[in-house]
Design an enzyme around this catalytic site. Structure first.
Site, PDB file in Angstrom:
ATOM      1  N   ARG A 148      40.714  39.555  40.989  1.00 55.18           N
ATOM      2  CA  ARG A 148      42.004  39.080  41.485  1.00 55.18           C
ATOM      3  C   ARG A 148      41.923  38.798  42.983  1.00 55.18           C
ATOM      4  O   ARG A 148      42.439  37.778  43.465  1.00 55.18           O
ATOM      5  CB  ARG A 148      43.112  40.099  41.190  1.00 55.18           C
ATOM      6  CG  ARG A 148      43.485  40.200  39.728  1.00 55.18           C
ATOM      7  CD  ARG A 148      44.533  41.276  39.486  1.00 55.18           C
ATOM      8  NE  ARG A 148      45.805  40.947  40.105  1.00 55.18           N
ATOM      9  CZ  ARG A 148      46.837  41.798  40.186  1.00 55.18           C
ATOM     10  NH1 ARG A 148      46.713  43.030  39.712  1.00 55.18           N
ATOM     11  NH2 ARG A 148      47.977  41.424  40.744  1.00 55.18           N
ATOM     12  N   CYS A 164      48.701  45.604  47.308  1.00 56.51           N
ATOM     13  CA  CYS A 164      48.192  45.494  45.927  1.00 56.51           C
ATOM     14  C   CYS A 164      48.977  44.380  45.248  1.00 56.51           C
ATOM     15  O   CYS A 164      49.266  43.365  45.865  1.00 56.51           O
ATOM     16  CB  CYS A 164      48.315  46.832  45.191  1.00 56.51           C
ATOM     17  SG  CYS A 164      49.999  47.461  45.060  1.00 56.51           S
TER      18      CYS A 164
END
Length: 282
Positions: free
Chosen positions: A180, A239
């Site tokens: 990611r 995050c």
């Protein structure tokens, strides 16, 4: 109590009947980045109060994903639960270590000093065959802490992250997976770009854990040392939506880092905002 953010299952078992102890189960419906533990029937630590990050501890008036709760929201919640800052709070996680660090940071941000995370969480508690219950404690309510205040230095905004790219004063550490972070895979949230904040560093949150536990302070010190971060440099954790970033934030404290804060908007905000620059790849 000690200065560590963590307590052991033995400590909690010994103190379960303390009149000023509040046990809180941190829960969240969607677990990303690890295989979720699913329980076939209700089970909890005795006298635990259940708090849901997505409802009890998110500002539902905000468009942001898992937005930090407002001061008034926290005052209302604490009054409903009968929780005050003079009490000792132990937060445990039904996933081991996942949502509890976020709840811990929320309470710390609102001025709670005596708040701790149960290392190993509910899975380890069950492995040790300790006392359990099948119903949560009903809250009785109580007086609100009028002195409750939010410490703004514990949080960073997108504007602060943006200005830091031009004039760096802290390092952003991203808890998402390497795929990611590098932009190799699509983001789980629709309308969110792939990639990462320019100049940020990747440390996937599972890297600081041993199954249900945090790694030792020595191991964590080596991990943060390997990121080539200056020991005196402040670290801001990010995050997907501000949950797993707190796993790293607690790990950094265990490793001896003192200047830590949370970018609450995290990638859900940054990746969706077309005005924010994005890097893909190394």
């Amino acid at each position: 109590m000690h200065s560590s953010p963590l307590v052991t299952s033995q400590w909690l078992q010994t103190h379960l009947q303390d009149p000023d102890l509040v046990v809180i189960e941190a829960s969240i419906g969607k677990v990303i980045g690890k295989e979720p533990i699913v329980y076939e029937s209700p089970v909890c630590i005795p006298n635990a109060i259940k708090l849901d990050i997505e409802t009890d501890l998110s500002d539902l008036t905000s468009n942001a994903v898992h937005a930090f709760p407002s001061l008034e929201q926290m005052r209302s919640l604490l009054k409903r639960l009968g929780i005050s800052q003079r009490q000792t709070l132990v937060i445990y996680d039904n996933q081991g270590i996942y949502a509890a660090p976020r709840v811990w940071w929320i309470f710390k941000t609102f001025g709670f000093d005596k708040v701790y995370i149960l290392d190993g969480g509910l899975p380890h508690w069950l492995q040790e065959r300790r006392t359990v219950a099948d119903v949560y404690k009903e809250s009785t309510g109580g007086a609100v802490d009028e002195e409750l205040q939010l410490n703004p230095t514990y949080l960073k905004s997108s504007d602060e992250i943006l200005s830091n790219i031009q004039s760096p004063s802290f390092t952003v550490v991203d808890a998402r997976s390497e795929d990611r972070f590098m932009g190799r895979v699509a983001e789980p949230r629709q309308g969110v770009r792939s990639g990462h904040i320019p100049q940020s560093v990747n440390l996937p949150f599972p890297n600081v854990l041993n199954e249900y536990f945090y790694k030792s302070p020595q191991e964590l010190g080596q991990i943060f040392g390997s990121l080539s971060l200056e020991p005196s440099r402040a670290i801001v954790f990010s995050c997907g939506s501000g949950i797993t970033a707190c796993i790293l934030l607690v790990a950094a404290i265990l490793a001896g880092r003192q200047q830590v804060s949370l970018y609450d908007g995290s990638w859900a905000e940054w990746g969706a905002g077309e005005v924010f620059p994005v890097e893909v790849g190394a």
